[in-house]
Design an enzyme around this catalytic site. Structure first.
Site, PDB file in Angstrom:
ATOM      1  N   LEU A 288      -1.991   2.149 -14.857  1.00  0.00           N
ATOM      2  CA  LEU A 288      -1.735   2.476 -13.448  1.00  0.00           C
ATOM      3  C   LEU A 288      -0.663   1.521 -12.941  1.00  0.00           C
ATOM      4  CD1 LEU A 288      -2.709   3.853 -10.684  1.00  0.00           C
ATOM      5  CD2 LEU A 288      -4.062   1.793 -10.365  1.00  0.00           C
TER       6      LEU A 288
ATOM      7  N   ARG B 171      -3.158   8.981   4.956  1.00  0.00           N
ATOM      8  CA  ARG B 171      -3.236   8.031   6.062  1.00  0.00           C
ATOM      9  C   ARG B 171      -4.650   8.081   6.624  1.00  0.00           C
ATOM     10  NH1 ARG B 171       1.017   5.963  10.468  1.00  0.00           N
ATOM     11  NH2 ARG B 171      -0.380   4.397  11.315  1.00  0.00           N
TER      12      ARG B 171
ATOM     13  N   SER C 179       5.246   5.965  10.346  1.00  0.00           N
ATOM     14  CA  SER C 179       5.290   4.497  10.455  1.00  0.00           C
ATOM     15  C   SER C 179       6.223   3.816   9.446  1.00  0.00           C
ATOM     16  CB  SER C 179       3.871   3.911  10.343  1.00  0.00           C
ATOM     17  OG  SER C 179       3.075   4.368  11.397  1.00  0.00           O
TER      18      SER C 179
ATOM     19  N   ASP D 214      -4.990   2.448   7.225  1.00  0.00           N
ATOM     20  CA  ASP D 214      -5.043   2.178   8.665  1.00  0.00           C
ATOM     21  C   ASP D 214      -6.494   2.189   9.170  1.00  0.00           C
ATOM     22  OD1 ASP D 214      -4.100   1.671  11.163  1.00  0.00           O
ATOM     23  OD2 ASP D 214      -3.280   3.668  11.509  1.00  0.00           O
TER      24      ASP D 214
ATOM     25  N   HIS E 105      -9.809  -6.449   7.918  1.00  0.00           N
ATOM     26  CA  HIS E 105      -8.870  -6.535   6.790  1.00  0.00           C
ATOM     27  C   HIS E 105      -9.593  -6.966   5.512  1.00  0.00           C
ATOM     28  CE1 HIS E 105      -5.645  -5.620   9.400  1.00  0.00           C
ATOM     29  NE2 HIS E 105      -5.583  -6.780  10.029  1.00  0.00           N
TER      30      HIS E 105
HETATM   31  C1  FPP Z   1      -3.686  -1.399   9.346  1.00  0.00           C
HETATM   32  O1  FPP Z   1      -4.885  -1.395  10.072  1.00  0.00           O
HETATM   33  C2  FPP Z   1      -3.807  -2.304   8.210  1.00  0.00           C
HETATM   34  C3  FPP Z   1      -2.975  -3.321   7.929  1.00  0.00           C
HETATM   35  C4  FPP Z   1      -1.779  -3.656   8.710  1.00  0.00           C
HETATM   36  C5  FPP Z   1      -3.222  -4.210   6.773  1.00  0.00           C
HETATM   37  C6  FPP Z   1      -3.806  -3.546   5.562  1.00  0.00           C
HETATM   38  C7  FPP Z   1      -4.350  -4.581   4.692  1.00  0.00           C
HETATM   39  C8  FPP Z   1      -5.440  -4.455   3.912  1.00  0.00           C
HETATM   40  C9  FPP Z   1      -6.234  -3.243   3.740  1.00  0.00           C
HETATM   41  C10 FPP Z   1      -5.887  -5.599   3.127  1.00  0.00           C
HETATM   42  C11 FPP Z   1      -5.335  -5.552   1.730  1.00  0.00           C
HETATM   43  C12 FPP Z   1      -4.162  -6.388   1.751  1.00  0.00           C
HETATM   44  C13 FPP Z   1      -3.509  -6.871   0.691  1.00  0.00           C
HETATM   45  C14 FPP Z   1      -2.470  -7.849   0.971  1.00  0.00           C
HETATM   46  C15 FPP Z   1      -3.744  -6.535  -0.712  1.00  0.00           C
HETATM   47  P1  FPP Z   1      -4.850  -1.904  11.564  1.00  0.00           P
HETATM   48  O2  FPP Z   1      -5.158  -3.338  11.574  1.00  0.00           O
HETATM   49  O3  FPP Z   1      -3.557  -1.532  12.194  1.00  0.00           O
HETATM   50  O4  FPP Z   1      -6.033  -1.110  12.191  1.00  0.00           O
HETATM   51  P2  FPP Z   1      -6.137  -0.609  13.701  1.00  0.00           P
HETATM   52  O5  FPP Z   1      -5.053   0.424  13.882  1.00  0.00           O
HETATM   53  O6  FPP Z   1      -7.497  -0.037  13.762  1.00  0.00           O
HETATM   54  O7  FPP Z   1      -5.957  -1.815  14.574  1.00  0.00           O
END
Ligand code: FPP
Length: 245
Positions: free
Chosen positions: A133, A186, A194, A22, A39
């Protein structure tokens, strides 16, 4: 720290670590960048954490990349995350395979574009015999949905009510054959489950850090494992020294 020092300092290595990655959006916002840049940075970090998992001897790593609720995000972000998944497979699969990583998917593939579904299935098939892994990719995954699907399958199989036990339910989940997570991490400080591994995480230890996911590097991961090493897991019983509080 040499690899030997690392092993010595880690008194207890969790077999299975699950991560809610997150804070990508906030990481990007802090830098005046679009959310997708967060991301992308998060994806780079994933490489570091996968490597660190192999280095520290973690055997199962589950990552929450896209939840059943994430379909409610702006279309541009959804498409960006689908593209990231395709790019990650194209770019990283050979190395992951060479390094002995087995890729598994938990969740539903059916809402993904057919070419992406195929890519995921091919990657899973290619790596199925690897043992160093197990990387469980939770993509279009939701814990409640998983339990509902398990119940439906149990009913469809005609299993009598008295035969339905926790062990049997576990066999009908996406994670069949995977031990429950010992540690759930987290990032970004949110204190919520969540809808992540709500059945499997019944007795998991939690580690919550304010660090945003793109900054949660090897050293941060190491700190989480050291912290885990000091936990006394009780599973509803008494402490190992006999005390109850
Ligand atoms: C939450 O952060 C993150 C996600 C919903 C996506 C996680 C994805 C990656 C780390 C990329 C790797 C992905 C793959 C498919 C291998 P948020 O966007 O909710 O952050 P915020 O709460 O700060 O807005």
């Amino acid at each position: 720290m040499t690899p030997k020092d690392v092993k010595t300092a880690l008194t207890k290595v969790p077999t299975h670590v699950a991560i809610i990655m997150d804070g990508n959006g906030r990481w990007a916002k802090k830098r005046g960048l679009p959310r997708l840049a967060g991301h992308k940075a998060g994806t780079e970090n994933l490489r570091r954490v996968i490597r660190a998992s192999v280095e520290f001897g973690v055997k199962y790593l589950t990552i929450y990349a896209f939840s059943t609720e994430n379909w409610g995000r702006p279309q541009e972000e959804i498409e960006g995350l689908l593209n990231i998944l395709a790019e990650v497979i194209d770019r990283e699969l050979n190395e992951l395979h060479r390094e002995g990583v087995q890729l598994r998917h938990i969740g539903h593939l059916d809402r993904l574009p057919p070419t992406l579904q195929e890519k995921v299935l091919d990657a899973v098939e290619l790596t199925q015999n690897n043992t160093r892994l197990v990387l469980n990719l939770a993509f279009n995954y939701g814990g409640r949905d998983e339990i509902v699907c398990a119940m439906r399958d149990i009913i469809r199989a005609g299993i009598p009510a008295e035969k339905v036990t926790p062990e049997l339910v576990s066999e009908y989940l996406f994670t069949v054959g995977v031990p429950d997570p010992d540690l759930i991490i987290r990032t970004s400080g949110e204190m919520r489950v969540s809808n992540f591994l709500i059945w499997q995480g019944a007795y998991s230890e939690w580690y919550i850090t304010p660090t945003f996911w793109p900054d949660f590097d090897r050293d941060e991961f190491y700190k989480a494992l050291v912290d885990f090493g000091h936990r006394d897991r009780r599973y509803g019983l008494v402490a190992s020294d006999g005390s109850i509080d």
